[in-house]
Design a protein around this motif. Structure first.
Motif, mmCIF file in Angstrom:
data_model
loop_
_atom_site.group_PDB
_atom_site.id
_atom_site.type_symbol
_atom_site.label_atom_id
_atom_site.label_comp_id
_atom_site.label_asym_id
_atom_site.label_seq_id
_atom_site.Cartn_x
_atom_site.Cartn_y
_atom_site.Cartn_z
ATOM 1 N N ASN A 4 -25.107 -38.696 -3.403
ATOM 2 C CA ASN A 4 -25.290 -39.957 -4.117
ATOM 3 C C ASN A 4 -26.770 -40.309 -4.076
ATOM 4 O O ASN A 4 -27.526 -39.776 -3.253
ATOM 5 N N THR A 25 -29.245 -46.246 -7.667
ATOM 6 C CA THR A 25 -28.982 -46.313 -9.102
ATOM 7 C C THR A 25 -30.227 -46.624 -9.931
ATOM 8 O O THR A 25 -30.235 -46.395 -11.134
ATOM 9 N N LYS A 45 -23.370 -34.138 -6.806
ATOM 10 C CA LYS A 45 -22.046 -34.722 -6.987
ATOM 11 C C LYS A 45 -22.114 -36.088 -7.653
ATOM 12 O O LYS A 45 -21.226 -36.474 -8.396
ATOM 13 N N LYS A 46 -23.187 -36.844 -7.355
ATOM 14 C CA LYS A 46 -23.302 -38.187 -7.908
ATOM 15 C C LYS A 46 -24.756 -38.626 -7.834
ATOM 16 O O LYS A 46 -25.489 -38.241 -6.931
ATOM 17 N N TYR A 64 -18.717 -33.979 -9.359
ATOM 18 C CA TYR A 64 -18.523 -35.435 -9.412
ATOM 19 C C TYR A 64 -17.815 -35.894 -8.151
ATOM 20 O O TYR A 64 -17.266 -35.085 -7.381
ATOM 21 N N ASP A 65 -17.835 -37.207 -7.949
ATOM 22 C CA ASP A 65 -17.146 -37.820 -6.813
ATOM 23 C C ASP A 65 -15.855 -38.488 -7.287
ATOM 24 O O ASP A 65 -14.761 -38.073 -6.930
ATOM 25 N N SER A 66 -15.988 -39.524 -8.128
ATOM 26 C CA SER A 66 -14.797 -40.240 -8.606
ATOM 27 C C SER A 66 -14.726 -40.302 -10.133
ATOM 28 O O SER A 66 -13.637 -40.237 -10.702
ATOM 29 N N SER A 67 -15.881 -40.424 -10.793
ATOM 30 C CA SER A 67 -15.906 -40.471 -12.254
ATOM 31 C C SER A 67 -16.446 -39.166 -12.800
ATOM 32 O O SER A 67 -17.643 -38.899 -12.731
ATOM 33 N N ASP A 116 -20.544 -39.752 -13.071
ATOM 34 C CA ASP A 116 -21.078 -39.835 -11.706
ATOM 35 C C ASP A 116 -22.481 -39.248 -11.589
ATOM 36 O O ASP A 116 -23.369 -39.851 -10.995
ATOM 37 N N ALA A 117 -22.665 -38.060 -12.106
ATOM 38 C CA ALA A 117 -23.936 -37.351 -11.954
ATOM 39 C C ALA A 117 -24.740 -37.391 -13.248
ATOM 40 O O ALA A 117 -24.193 -37.197 -14.331
ATOM 41 N N GLY A 172 -20.275 -35.005 -15.231
ATOM 42 C CA GLY A 172 -21.613 -35.560 -15.333
ATOM 43 C C GLY A 172 -22.286 -35.364 -16.670
ATOM 44 O O GLY A 172 -21.726 -34.810 -17.630
#
Length: 284
Positions: free
Chosen positions: A103, A106, A130-131, A153-156, A160-161, A179
């Motif tokens: 991560n 942002t 991953k993000k 990706y992690d969740s989306s 995410d990425a 991503g």
């Protein structure tokens, strides 16, 4: 310690500047690291930068130069949703590395670049995102050579990425399972697999094998693609550039689509192994 100098022994616990084989952790801190960044003679066993670290590593013009057999960025071991660092500039150098970005912040510090900016110069280095927002060789005068790039990706899966590959990125294999990726690389790639997410190719490097197997690829680069295949819900769009391009073998298999362009020379035509395919823009 309270200064921004990697080379200050008292800034480390236990006291002492990291050396070969050490495991280095940045966690639960906002202390910047902007001095003594030239550590290219050191190869750590691991460099670990948690999402709870909110300081900056590197400067507007300089990377932390250090080898790390394992590099983990943006992991979160506890509760909460820490912001992470808005500037992590790491040059992994010539040492082989396995680097994972879990991560990022942002809102990156450096305009038009990722919160994580990476360089490397080892054909044995693999990087996975991953993000978060990540740039490889962000500036046009930078180069990066690695073996494989993976965007997951992690969740989306879709968002995410967000990854940018610069002009000077040189890698053999690229795998994408989520991503948003833009590649400006002018270097050759052996295999590009887009299984999910969106990939835009703006660079002019050649590609031996391009597979859109569930993902969406916009192919604007002028480098020759030896074999391009769209299948399993994948889409390859040739229509967003009017530049002359060549695809030696173009295949549309089950549930795949291509958007046909007259600017592309399909040397061996367009073939299929299934009747349920879609070629948009061409009379069939």
């Amino acid at each position: 310690g309270t200064d921004d100098d990697w080379g200050t022994a008292g800034n480390w616990s236990p006291s002492g500047v990291p050396v070969n084989g050490d495991d280095v952790y940045f966690e639960d801190s906002s202390q910047d690291v902007a001095s003594s960044l030239g550590q290219s003679g050191v190869t750590l066993d691991s460099l670990n930068i948690a999402q709870s670290y909110t300081g900056s590593i590197g400067s507007a013009t300089n990377y932390l130069q250090i080898g790390a057999t394992v590099c983990k960025i943006g992991y979160q071991k506890g509760f909460g949703t820490p912001l992470g660092s808005a500037r992590l500039k790491i040059d992994l150098g010539t040492a082989a590395s396995n680097c994972t970005v879990f991560n990022t912040h942002t809102t990156p510090t450096d305009a038009n670049k990722g919160a994580v900016q990476l360089l490397a110069n080892s054909a044995s280095t693999d990087i996975e995102v991953k993000k978060g927002k990540v740039s490889l060789a962000a500036d046009s005068d930078e180069t990066t050579t690695i073996d494989k790039m993976t965007v997951s990706y992690d969740s989306s899966k879709a968002t995410d990425a967000r990854v940018t590959l610069g002009v000077g990125v040189d890698l053999a294999d690229f795998d994408q399972t989520g991503g948003i990726v833009t590649s400006y690389s002018d270097n050759a790639m052996t295999t590009v697999n887009c299984l999910a997410g969106t990939l835009t190719i703006e660079g002019d490097g050649t590609i031996t094998t391009l597979n859109a197997s569930g993902g969406a690829v916009t192919a604007n680069g002028t480098g020759t693609i030896t074999t391009a295949t769209a299948e399993a819900g994948g889409v390859i769009d040739w229509t967003k550039s009017g530049r002359a391009r060549t695809v030696t073998n173009c295949k549309v298999n089950a549930a795949g689509s291509i958007k046909y362009s007259n600017a592309v020379t399909y040397t061996n035509g367009i073939t299929t192994d299934d009747t349920q395919v879609c070629i948009i823009g061409q009379a069939v």
